[in-house]
Design an enzyme around this catalytic site. Structure first.
Site, mmCIF file in Angstrom:
data_model
loop_
_atom_site.group_PDB
_atom_site.id
_atom_site.type_symbol
_atom_site.label_atom_id
_atom_site.label_comp_id
_atom_site.label_asym_id
_atom_site.label_seq_id
_atom_site.Cartn_x
_atom_site.Cartn_y
_atom_site.Cartn_z
ATOM 1 N N HIS A 44 0.819 -1.210 0.000
ATOM 2 C CA HIS A 44 0.000 0.000 0.000
ATOM 3 C C HIS A 44 0.860 1.271 0.000
ATOM 4 O O HIS A 44 2.054 1.239 0.337
ATOM 5 C CB HIS A 44 -0.966 0.004 1.178
ATOM 6 C CG HIS A 44 -0.305 0.173 2.521
ATOM 7 N ND1 HIS A 44 0.129 1.402 2.972
ATOM 8 C CD2 HIS A 44 -0.008 -0.709 3.507
ATOM 9 C CE1 HIS A 44 0.655 1.260 4.181
ATOM 10 N NE2 HIS A 44 0.598 -0.008 4.522
ATOM 11 N N HIS A 158 -1.578 -2.769 -6.262
ATOM 12 C CA HIS A 158 -1.173 -3.027 -4.884
ATOM 13 C C HIS A 158 -2.363 -3.450 -4.042
ATOM 14 O O HIS A 158 -3.518 -3.196 -4.376
ATOM 15 C CB HIS A 158 -0.493 -1.794 -4.272
ATOM 16 C CG HIS A 158 -1.437 -0.724 -3.797
ATOM 17 N ND1 HIS A 158 -2.094 -0.791 -2.585
ATOM 18 C CD2 HIS A 158 -1.828 0.451 -4.369
ATOM 19 C CE1 HIS A 158 -2.847 0.298 -2.429
ATOM 20 N NE2 HIS A 158 -2.711 1.060 -3.507
ATOM 21 N N CYS A 159 -2.045 -4.111 -2.919
ATOM 22 C CA CYS A 159 -3.032 -4.394 -1.879
ATOM 23 C C CYS A 159 -2.422 -3.867 -0.588
ATOM 24 O O CYS A 159 -1.929 -2.739 -0.563
ATOM 25 C CB CYS A 159 -3.389 -5.881 -1.842
ATOM 26 S SG CYS A 159 -1.981 -7.003 -1.797
ATOM 27 N N ALA A 160 -2.437 -4.623 0.481
ATOM 28 C CA ALA A 160 -1.793 -4.179 1.719
ATOM 29 C C ALA A 160 -0.305 -4.517 1.688
ATOM 30 O O ALA A 160 0.549 -3.636 1.777
ATOM 31 C CB ALA A 160 -2.474 -4.810 2.932
#
Length: 263
Positions: A44, A158-160
């Site tokens: 992130h 993106h994610c986390a």
């Protein structure tokens, strides 16, 4: 005479963004390679420093695909704002999340955690989640690859942590580009590098045993990605059918995607 591909540029050191990398250089269809500077992945961007933001702005990004859910964003914060960049939030399931799960961790319910995660069950949970995401989130993945084919590049996914949800979305995109499975897997496993690993911020201090039980959730394992690839084969038979029938990516769309992202 075979030409040696140019050496990749040194990876930037970002202070507040983990797991960042350019997918440029990966081998793809017809002897081509992924074009540098068009497809990026990371964790992130909520903690990006001013210098990080300046670097990201220099990439000329068109679109950022954020696969975090509302709980992730509440915990970590929204992405840093980059001028002129389109932000698309497409929440995907998080294999390592769930309010009831983290409540067990916070409460220190070791017996329950052992029953849920012990003796290989954590790894099984991850593999099952990968299978579920790739088979049930075809609408989201289809939207991503069609957007890229239509010109929403350069793009960052993106994610986390940049490992699971972004990892699968990147893998799906690379399949459409004709990147061999072993090259997709090698890039995926790069998320295990110590400087890339996600720093978990939860309201819990955990014991060494709990940390060990949780560790499979925060690792990239070839078996997880393999479970997703196996599911594609079981449901659609071939990658071509998965892309066409599952994601709605036409032959013309796939050709456009490859023209935009390959060299």
């Amino acid at each position: 005479m075979t030409q040696t591909p140019p050496a990749p540029q040194a990876e930037p050191e970002l202070a507040g963004v983990r797991n960042f990398r350019d997918l440029g250089g990966l081998p793809a269809a017809d002897g081509r390679r992924v074009r540098p500077g068009v497809l990026f992945r990371s964790g992130h961007l909520a903690h990006a420093t001013e210098a990080d933001a300046a670097f990201l702005a220099s990439l000329g990004l068109h679109t950022i695909f954020d696969f975090r859910n509302a709980a992730d964003i509440a915990l970590e914060g929204p992405d840093v704002t980059l001028p002129g960049v389109r932000n698309v939030n497409l929440p995907l399931s998080d294999p390592a999340d769930g309010s009831e799960f983290w409540r067990m961790v916070r409460d220190g319910d070791l017996a329950t955690l052992r029953s849920v995660l012990g003796e290989g069950r954590a790894a099984d949970r991850m593999a099952a989640s990968y299978r579920k995401i790739v088979t049930t989130r075809t609408a989201e993945h289809g939207r991503v690859v069609r957007a890229l084919a239509e010109g929403d590049v350069p793009a960052l996914m993106h994610c986390a942590a940049g490992k699971d949800r972004a990892g699968l979305s990147v893998a799906v995109t690379l399949l459409a580009l004709g990147v061999p499975r072993e090259a997709i897997e090698a890039d995926y496993l790069e998320s295990n590098a110590p400087h890339r690993r996600y720093r978990v911020r939860r309201d819990a201090e955990v014991s060494p045993e709990v940390s060990e039980l949780l560790s499979p959730l925060f690792e990239a394992r070839a078996s997880y990605l393999g479970a997703a690839f196996d599911a594609i084969g079981e449901v659609w038979g071939t990658v071509d059918r998965y892309l066409a029938e599952g994601l709605g990516l036409s032959a013309a769309g796939r050709s456009s995607l490859q023209e935009r992202l390959l060299r």
